[in-house]
Design a protein around this motif. Structure first.
Motif, mmCIF file in Angstrom:
data_model
loop_
_atom_site.group_PDB
_atom_site.id
_atom_site.type_symbol
_atom_site.label_atom_id
_atom_site.label_comp_id
_atom_site.label_asym_id
_atom_site.label_seq_id
_atom_site.Cartn_x
_atom_site.Cartn_y
_atom_site.Cartn_z
ATOM 1 N N GLY A 155 52.439 39.993 30.959
ATOM 2 C CA GLY A 155 52.731 38.573 30.929
ATOM 3 C C GLY A 155 53.911 38.138 31.778
ATOM 4 O O GLY A 155 54.364 36.992 31.670
ATOM 5 N N ALA A 156 54.391 39.010 32.665
ATOM 6 C CA ALA A 156 55.577 38.685 33.466
ATOM 7 C C ALA A 156 55.261 37.890 34.718
ATOM 8 O O ALA A 156 56.166 37.433 35.401
ATOM 9 C CB ALA A 156 56.320 39.966 33.843
ATOM 10 N N GLY A 157 53.974 37.746 35.046
ATOM 11 C CA GLY A 157 53.582 36.980 36.225
ATOM 12 C C GLY A 157 52.872 37.785 37.287
ATOM 13 O O GLY A 157 52.363 37.231 38.264
ATOM 14 N N GLN A 158 52.794 39.111 37.091
ATOM 15 C CA GLN A 158 52.162 39.933 38.132
ATOM 16 C C GLN A 158 50.664 39.664 38.237
ATOM 17 O O GLN A 158 50.098 39.726 39.331
ATOM 18 C CB GLN A 158 52.427 41.428 37.894
ATOM 19 N N ARG A 159 50.028 39.372 37.118
ATOM 20 C CA ARG A 159 48.579 39.096 37.169
ATOM 21 C C ARG A 159 48.314 37.863 38.027
ATOM 22 O O ARG A 159 47.413 37.864 38.883
ATOM 23 C CB ARG A 159 48.033 38.887 35.765
ATOM 24 N N GLU A 160 49.091 36.825 37.829
ATOM 25 C CA GLU A 160 48.908 35.600 38.599
ATOM 26 C C GLU A 160 49.250 35.818 40.067
ATOM 27 O O GLU A 160 48.560 35.301 40.958
ATOM 28 C CB GLU A 160 49.781 34.482 38.000
ATOM 29 N N LEU A 161 50.298 36.592 40.336
ATOM 30 C CA LEU A 161 50.671 36.878 41.719
ATOM 31 C C LEU A 161 49.537 37.577 42.450
ATOM 32 O O LEU A 161 49.145 37.172 43.558
ATOM 33 C CB LEU A 161 51.928 37.757 41.747
ATOM 34 N N LEU A 162 48.995 38.626 41.862
ATOM 35 C CA LEU A 162 47.937 39.379 42.530
ATOM 36 C C LEU A 162 46.679 38.536 42.708
ATOM 37 O O LEU A 162 46.005 38.618 43.738
ATOM 38 C CB LEU A 162 47.627 40.665 41.771
ATOM 39 N N ARG A 163 46.369 37.716 41.744
ATOM 40 C CA ARG A 163 45.136 36.927 41.847
ATOM 41 C C ARG A 163 45.273 35.747 42.812
ATOM 42 O O ARG A 163 44.276 35.316 43.397
ATOM 43 C CB ARG A 163 44.669 36.509 40.456
ATOM 44 N N LEU A 164 46.482 35.266 43.003
ATOM 45 C CA LEU A 164 46.694 34.300 44.079
ATOM 46 C C LEU A 164 46.476 34.969 45.429
ATOM 47 O O LEU A 164 45.818 34.416 46.315
ATOM 48 C CB LEU A 164 48.112 33.735 44.014
ATOM 49 N N LEU A 165 47.009 36.181 45.595
ATOM 50 C CA LEU A 165 46.846 36.910 46.848
ATOM 51 C C LEU A 165 45.382 37.248 47.111
ATOM 52 O O LEU A 165 44.924 37.236 48.257
ATOM 53 C CB LEU A 165 47.681 38.192 46.819
ATOM 54 N N ALA A 166 44.647 37.563 46.046
ATOM 55 C CA ALA A 166 43.244 37.959 46.192
ATOM 56 C C ALA A 166 42.295 36.768 46.311
ATOM 57 O O ALA A 166 41.114 36.944 46.592
ATOM 58 C CB ALA A 166 42.824 38.827 45.016
ATOM 59 N N GLY A 167 42.803 35.567 46.085
ATOM 60 C CA GLY A 167 41.950 34.387 46.147
ATOM 61 C C GLY A 167 41.191 34.119 44.867
ATOM 62 O O GLY A 167 40.269 33.302 44.843
ATOM 63 N N ARG A 168 41.575 34.774 43.780
ATOM 64 C CA ARG A 168 40.917 34.556 42.476
ATOM 65 C C ARG A 168 41.534 33.412 41.711
ATOM 66 O O ARG A 168 40.963 32.924 40.748
ATOM 67 C CB ARG A 168 40.984 35.829 41.636
ATOM 68 N N LEU A 169 42.723 32.985 42.118
ATOM 69 C CA LEU A 169 43.352 31.785 41.580
ATOM 70 C C LEU A 169 43.789 30.917 42.752
ATOM 71 O O LEU A 169 44.166 31.438 43.813
ATOM 72 C CB LEU A 169 44.590 32.130 40.741
ATOM 73 N N ALA A 170 43.776 29.609 42.551
ATOM 74 C CA ALA A 170 44.313 28.681 43.543
ATOM 75 C C ALA A 170 45.707 28.261 43.095
ATOM 76 O O ALA A 170 45.923 27.985 41.913
ATOM 77 C CB ALA A 170 43.413 27.457 43.673
ATOM 78 N N PRO A 171 46.681 28.239 43.992
ATOM 79 C CA PRO A 171 48.036 27.862 43.574
ATOM 80 C C PRO A 171 48.073 26.424 43.069
ATOM 81 O O PRO A 171 47.413 25.547 43.625
ATOM 82 C CB PRO A 171 48.861 28.040 44.851
ATOM 83 N N THR A 172 48.853 26.191 42.020
ATOM 84 C CA THR A 172 49.035 24.821 41.542
ATOM 85 C C THR A 172 50.193 24.146 42.275
ATOM 86 O O THR A 172 50.307 22.923 42.242
ATOM 87 C CB THR A 172 49.286 24.810 40.027
ATOM 88 N N VAL A 173 51.035 24.954 42.914
ATOM 89 C CA VAL A 173 52.061 24.442 43.838
ATOM 90 C C VAL A 173 52.121 25.383 45.033
ATOM 91 O O VAL A 173 51.795 26.566 44.917
ATOM 92 C CB VAL A 173 53.457 24.332 43.182
ATOM 93 N N GLY A 174 52.534 24.881 46.176
ATOM 94 C CA GLY A 174 52.696 25.719 47.352
ATOM 95 C C GLY A 174 51.377 26.118 47.988
ATOM 96 O O GLY A 174 50.301 25.599 47.648
ATOM 97 N N THR A 175 51.459 27.071 48.916
ATOM 98 C CA THR A 175 50.268 27.511 49.654
ATOM 99 C C THR A 175 50.211 29.033 49.743
ATOM 100 O O THR A 175 51.230 29.716 49.647
ATOM 101 C CB THR A 175 50.278 26.944 51.094
ATOM 102 N N VAL A 176 48.991 29.533 49.943
ATOM 103 C CA VAL A 176 48.751 30.959 50.146
ATOM 104 C C VAL A 176 47.901 31.123 51.389
ATOM 105 O O VAL A 176 46.819 30.532 51.490
ATOM 106 C CB VAL A 176 48.024 31.597 48.943
#
Length: 269
Positions: free
Chosen positions: A76-97
């Motif tokens: 729950g520290a944020g690594q799941r969201e970080l990796l999935r933003l990089l992989a394109g499995r999540l879209a950022p709610t702020v900023g760009t990837v």
């Protein structure tokens, strides 16, 4: 010796409990050259869930060609969201990837996020591009491509028509890694890719990750709960804590892992 306020315990003891006592078996690879082109770039990218809770704070991060980036973090520290933003499995709610059009992704829970156990190996290979496919499927071509995965990654299976559930866990994982490597050879994101694998399967999976950066001229980002594995595999490490991503400079002493432990529990702030 330093004691944690309010606790009758040495800080050094807490760190030892987190990272263990064993020494590293491999030397860290040199840092990637800064002149190499970026493969992944986050510019102020962050993510919050549907309830508005911030899971990943705005983050600037660049992963360059030839580099393997290690990611550490407790649940729950944020690594799941970080990796999935990089992989394109999540879209950022702020900023760009910025990332390649095709990124291989090895999720932590393969049975939930990577395969359908009742489907054949060929059908599971086709699943990887299901959202981008148009028109009719050439099943003869797909069967051959599936056989290529089986051969290249030493997947022990009864053939391309075997059900995924008939494979052992190690063979399932090698299939998923092989599928993602062959469909996206220059960019790979992996979550705990060797968890539960035997030594042979682990070596095959780690070799595939290294090949992404070393042979294909791409980049890989890997999260693992095994600190020794991360330090032996990667050139650079970031730690996630409370949704914040922080780079941890390597220590001059290869056996000194206290900086990682402190960052994992927020003691480096």
């Amino acid at each position: 010796a330093t004691r944690t306020p309010g606790f009758d315990v040495l800080v050094q003891d807490v760190i030892a409990a987190i990272v263990g006592e064993s020494s590293l078996d491999a030397t860290r690879a040199p840092l990637a050259a800064t002149a190499e082109p970026a493969v992944f770039t986050l510019r102020g990218a962050g993510w919050h869930d549907a309830a508005g809770r911030v899971r990943l704070r705005p983050t600037d991060l660049t992963v360059r060609r030839g580099e393997i980036l290690g990611v550490l973090g407790v649940e729950g520290a944020g690594q799941r969201e970080l990796l999935r933003l990089l992989a394109g499995r999540l879209a950022p709610t702020v900023g760009t990837v910025d990332r390649p059009a095709r990124v291989g992704f090895v999720p932590e829970d393969r049975l939930h996020d990577a395969v359908i156990p009742e489907f054949s190996l060929t059908e599971n290979r086709v699943l990887a591009d299901a959202g981008a496919r148009r028109g009719l499927i050439d099943w003869r071509h797909e069967a051959q491509a599936t056989q290529d995965v089986i051969d290249a990654f030493d997947v022990r299976a009864g053939g391309v028509d075997a059900a995924m559930r008939s494979l052992s866990g190690g063979n399932q994982q090698r299939f998923v890694v092989g599928r993602e490597r062959l469909r996206a050879p220059a960019a790979l994101v992996a979550e705990n890719p060797t968890r539960g694998l035997d030594v042979r399967a682990t070596a095959r999976v780690l070799g595939a990750i290294r090949d992404t950066a070393e042979r294909e001229g791409g980049a890989a980002v890997v999260y693992s709960a095994d600190l020794d594995e991360i330090l032996a595999l990667t050139q650079r490490v970031v730690v996630c804590f409370d949704g914040e991503v922080r780079a941890i400079p390597p220590s001059q002493d290869a056996n000194d892992r206290s900086a990682y432990a402190r960052a994992l529990v927020g003691m480096d702030r």
